[in-house]
Design a protein around this motif. Structure first.
Motif, PDB file in Angstrom:
ATOM      1  N   UNK A   1       0.786  -1.130   0.098  1.00  0.00           N
ATOM      2  CA  UNK A   1      -0.152  -0.047   0.059  1.00  0.00           C
ATOM      3  C   UNK A   1       0.831   1.247  -0.079  1.00  0.00           C
ATOM      4  N   UNK A   2       2.225   1.222   0.430  1.00  0.00           N
ATOM      5  CA  UNK A   2       3.048   2.361   0.566  1.00  0.00           C
ATOM      6  C   UNK A   2       4.253   2.099  -0.394  1.00  0.00           C
ATOM      7  N   UNK A   3       4.090   2.758  -1.520  1.00  0.00           N
ATOM      8  CA  UNK A   3       5.325   2.656  -2.529  1.00  0.00           C
ATOM      9  C   UNK A   3       6.681   3.112  -1.825  1.00  0.00           C
ATOM     10  N   UNK A   4       6.628   4.094  -1.158  1.00  0.00           N
ATOM     11  CA  UNK A   4       7.563   5.107  -0.685  1.00  0.00           C
ATOM     12  C   UNK A   4       8.267   4.341   0.394  1.00  0.00           C
ATOM     13  N   UNK A   5       7.289   3.396   1.347  1.00  0.00           N
ATOM     14  CA  UNK A   5       7.830   2.631   2.351  1.00  0.00           C
ATOM     15  C   UNK A   5       8.698   1.415   1.777  1.00  0.00           C
ATOM     16  N   UNK A   6       8.069   0.874   0.504  1.00  0.00           N
ATOM     17  CA  UNK A   6       8.740  -0.288  -0.149  1.00  0.00           C
ATOM     18  C   UNK A   6       9.956   0.137  -0.723  1.00  0.00           C
ATOM     19  N   UNK A   7      10.288   1.371  -0.877  1.00  0.00           N
ATOM     20  CA  UNK A   7      11.525   1.842  -1.557  1.00  0.00           C
ATOM     21  C   UNK A   7      12.570   1.533  -0.576  1.00  0.00           C
ATOM     22  N   UNK A   8      12.470   1.154   0.718  1.00  0.00           N
ATOM     23  CA  UNK A   8      13.391   1.114   1.803  1.00  0.00           C
ATOM     24  C   UNK A   8      13.574  -0.429   1.916  1.00  0.00           C
ATOM     25  N   UNK A   9      12.739  -1.085   1.237  1.00  0.00           N
ATOM     26  CA  UNK A   9      12.710  -2.783   1.336  1.00  0.00           C
ATOM     27  C   UNK A   9      13.053  -3.575   0.067  1.00  0.00           C
ATOM     28  N   UNK A  10      12.867  -2.904  -1.029  1.00  0.00           N
ATOM     29  CA  UNK A  10      13.029  -3.735  -2.263  1.00  0.00           C
ATOM     30  C   UNK A  10      14.466  -3.457  -2.911  1.00  0.00           C
ATOM     31  N   UNK A  11      14.723  -4.705  -3.696  1.00  0.00           N
ATOM     32  CA  UNK A  11      16.301  -4.648  -4.186  1.00  0.00           C
ATOM     33  C   UNK A  11      15.953  -4.535  -5.725  1.00  0.00           C
ATOM     34  N   UNK A  12      16.980  -4.580  -6.507  1.00  0.00           N
ATOM     35  CA  UNK A  12      16.975  -4.315  -7.855  1.00  0.00           C
ATOM     36  C   UNK A  12      16.150  -5.262  -8.629  1.00  0.00           C
ATOM     37  N   UNK A  13      16.116  -6.453  -8.209  1.00  0.00           N
ATOM     38  CA  UNK A  13      15.286  -7.391  -8.931  1.00  0.00           C
ATOM     39  C   UNK A  13      13.818  -7.571  -8.714  1.00  0.00           C
ATOM     40  N   UNK A  14      13.550  -6.407  -7.680  1.00  0.00           N
ATOM     41  CA  UNK A  14      11.968  -6.204  -7.654  1.00  0.00           C
ATOM     42  C   UNK A  14      11.316  -7.180  -6.426  1.00  0.00           C
ATOM     43  N   UNK A  15      12.578  -7.742  -5.490  1.00  0.00           N
ATOM     44  CA  UNK A  15      11.984  -8.535  -4.551  1.00  0.00           C
ATOM     45  C   UNK A  15      12.459  -7.665  -2.991  1.00  0.00           C
ATOM     46  N   UNK A  16      11.729  -8.489  -1.993  1.00  0.00           N
ATOM     47  CA  UNK A  16      11.753  -7.895  -0.715  1.00  0.00           C
ATOM     48  C   UNK A  16      13.302  -8.089  -0.365  1.00  0.00           C
ATOM     49  N   UNK A  17      14.081  -7.055   0.165  1.00  0.00           N
ATOM     50  CA  UNK A  17      15.535  -7.571   0.833  1.00  0.00           C
ATOM     51  C   UNK A  17      15.294  -8.101   2.179  1.00  0.00           C
ATOM     52  N   UNK A  18      15.733  -9.518   2.240  1.00  0.00           N
ATOM     53  CA  UNK A  18      15.456 -10.133   3.450  1.00  0.00           C
ATOM     54  C   UNK A  18      16.481  -9.533   4.454  1.00  0.00           C
ATOM     55  N   UNK A  19      17.601  -8.764   3.996  1.00  0.00           N
ATOM     56  CA  UNK A  19      18.325  -8.157   5.184  1.00  0.00           C
ATOM     57  C   UNK A  19      17.594  -7.171   5.920  1.00  0.00           C
ATOM     58  N   UNK A  20      16.603  -6.387   5.354  1.00  0.00           N
ATOM     59  CA  UNK A  20      15.989  -5.386   5.786  1.00  0.00           C
ATOM     60  C   UNK A  20      14.826  -5.891   6.878  1.00  0.00           C
ATOM     61  N   UNK A  21      14.300  -7.151   6.366  1.00  0.00           N
ATOM     62  CA  UNK A  21      13.293  -7.742   7.198  1.00  0.00           C
ATOM     63  C   UNK A  21      14.067  -8.424   8.479  1.00  0.00           C
ATOM     64  N   UNK A  22      15.393  -8.759   8.404  1.00  0.00           N
ATOM     65  CA  UNK A  22      16.072  -9.297   9.576  1.00  0.00           C
ATOM     66  C   UNK A  22      16.340  -8.075  10.397  1.00  0.00           C
ATOM     67  N   UNK A  23      16.292  -6.849  10.016  1.00  0.00           N
ATOM     68  CA  UNK A  23      16.719  -5.621  10.950  1.00  0.00           C
ATOM     69  C   UNK A  23      15.400  -5.405  11.834  1.00  0.00           C
ATOM     70  N   UNK A  24      14.173  -5.393  10.937  1.00  0.00           N
ATOM     71  CA  UNK A  24      12.885  -5.344  11.608  1.00  0.00           C
ATOM     72  C   UNK A  24      12.740  -6.540  12.800  1.00  0.00           C
ATOM     73  N   UNK A  25      13.246  -7.722  12.430  1.00  0.00           N
ATOM     74  CA  UNK A  25      12.787  -8.501  13.221  1.00  0.00           C
ATOM     75  C   UNK A  25      13.558  -8.490  14.714  1.00  0.00           C
ATOM     76  N   UNK A  26      14.951  -8.056  14.514  1.00  0.00           N
ATOM     77  CA  UNK A  26      15.726  -7.670  15.557  1.00  0.00           C
ATOM     78  C   UNK A  26      15.194  -6.544  16.497  1.00  0.00           C
TER      79      UNK A  26
END
Length: 454
Positions: free
Chosen positions: A99-124
């Motif tokens: 729903x928030x493309x600008x938030x997605x900007x901080x989570x997306x990689x060059x292949x259009x996938x979610x960056x797992x590394x940023x999800x790991x940051x959120x999990x910690x």
């Protein structure tokens, strides 16, 4: 030009326009507006819990010598240590990535996938929020270890994500296990289904006295249902298993007979490959361990500090080590790796803001063996599951004392047969350690049979 600048206020969004001070006739208004700075890759709700004061304020307090006086020992604070339930610490956060493309900007990689590394940051960060719900704010709670992160189902689309977690094991000592999961956010009013769970993980958090930095007791956990009893028993089993593995580590015990025979067979094989008088030739799929090693060096900036302001929070280390491991796996295989799991990893020493972080990643093991071992191959034909070991150490900016900060073992699946050849005794030990972790990845208490957060 000034008249042109003053003629476009209608192009500014009402939200930003409302944040600007009113214009005074005859004066040019400031052509800038900024919201509260947010750490890249960590959702604002979690960042608000982690960074409580601007760094400049904490820095000035430190310079003025007022920081230590603000650290109150738990002995001087009246603390509630009555048993708590799992629901007391339960926390859920929705990441509106679809729903928030600008938030997605901080989570997306060059292949259009979610960056797992940023999800790991959120999990910690979420593990910290959950922990403080259980312990209260009078203690300092830090990430001691990541017990395991397992990919349940690959994320193949951009969607809103639900991150949730709770304390699932605590006996009253200083440590607790926090179980977390990442799932596709369900429709409003509905619960997460098992097929929508993307990732599960467990963190070990430790509570310290803010003044002395020594472990302090926390409230024990009480169970209220058979399901909670099962989760608590899993936490106890994981705790006992970690203690057992620690006593059997290669730093404390020599390789067993089977491992010694394997080392000898590998040594003979790589000798034959270098001997022109033998017919043995190194397979095209075999790589020397030393040729897979890559390095990274970073200075630690305050944007990734923890809530105590002068140390880097564990999620940033997870992100940095994961992305270097991913790069190492792709460089060795010339393919795009698929993340499988992070094996138990311990944070040895804190990483201060302003220090220099050194990371070294190496392909330490593959389930496509160079010599027959009898190990079960989990990857399909033409694929390999490889384990990337990332060693981290930290130095101060003047490059004085060096301290290890942890070792992280990531397992990836790659679309290529890869056989690893160790050459030195140190590399043989890395190989055996990674092999042990890979074999025990199914030995840690299984969490795939149902939702951890229900």
């Amino acid at each position: 030009m000034a008249s042109k600048v003053r003629s476009i206020p209608h192009l500014i969004s009402p939200r930003i326009r409302g944040a600007l001070p009113p214009q005074i006739p005859g004066r040019s208004r400031p052509f800038s507006a900024c919201s509260r700075c947010r750490t890249d890759g960590v959702y604002r709700e979690l960042t608000a819990m982690r960074t409580r004061v601007p760094f400049i304020e904490a820095f000035r307090n430190q310079q003025n010598g007022t920081t230590k006086s603000q650290a109150t020992s738990t002995k001087k604070v009246e603390r509630d240590l009555t048993p708590k339930t799992m629901s007391d610490s339960y926390t859920k956060v929705i990441l509106p990535l679809a729903r928030d493309p600008w938030l997605l900007d901080s989570y997306i990689n060059s292949s259009g996938h979610i960056r797992l590394g940023t999800i790991f940051m959120d999990l910690d960060a979420l593990a910290g929020v959950v922990s403080y719900k259980h312990t209260g704010d009078s203690v300092m709670t830090v990430t001691a270890a990541v017990d395991r992160i397992t990919l349940q189902h690959p994320l193949s689309e951009i969607c809103d994500l639900e991150l949730s977690g709770k304390v699932t094991f605590a006996t009253g000592r200083s440590s607790m296990e926090v179980s977390l999961q990442v799932a596709k956010a369900p429709e409003e009013g509905k619960e997460v289904q098992n097929n929508d769970i993307l990732m599960t993980c467990a963190f070990t958090m430790v509570s310290l006295d803010p003044a002395t930095k020594k472990p302090v007791a926390i409230a024990p956990l009480k169970t209220t249902s058979p399901e909670e009893e099962r989760l608590f028993a899993q936490g106890q089993a994981n705790y006992d298993l970690k203690k057992s593995l620690s006593s059997q580590a290669l730093r404390k015990q020599t390789p067993n007979d089977e491992e010694s025979d394997l080392i000898h067979a590998l040594w003979l094989a790589q000798l034959d490959y270098r001997d022109p008088s033998t017919s043995a030739r190194k397979p095209s799929s075999a790589v020397y361990m030393s040729s897979t090693t890559i390095h990274s060096v970073q200075i630690m900036q305050p944007q990734y500090r923890n809530r105590h302001n002068f140390m880097i929070f564990g999620g940033f280390l997870l992100k940095s080590t994961f992305e270097l491991a991913f790069t190492c796996a792709s460089a060795a295989s010339h393919t795009r790796p698929t993340f499988i799991a992070l094996d138990p990893s311990t944070f040895l020493h804190p990483v201060p803001v302003g220090s220099v972080l050194y990371l070294t990643a190496t392909v330490a093991y593959s389930d496509s063996p160079l010599v027959p071992t009898g190990d079960t191959k989990a990857s399909p034909e033409g694929y390999s599951r490889i384990q990337i070991r990332v060693d981290s150490k930290v130095r101060d900016i003047e490059h004085g004392e060096t301290k290890p900060t942890g070792t992280f073992n990531y397992t990836f699946e790659v679309k290529k047969e890869i056989k690893v050849i160790p050459e030195t005794y140190a590399q043989y030990m890395l190989y055996l350690d990674a092999r042990r972790k890979y074999q025990l990845s199914g030995g840690m208490v299984e969490r795939k049979k149902g939702s951890v957060m229900e």
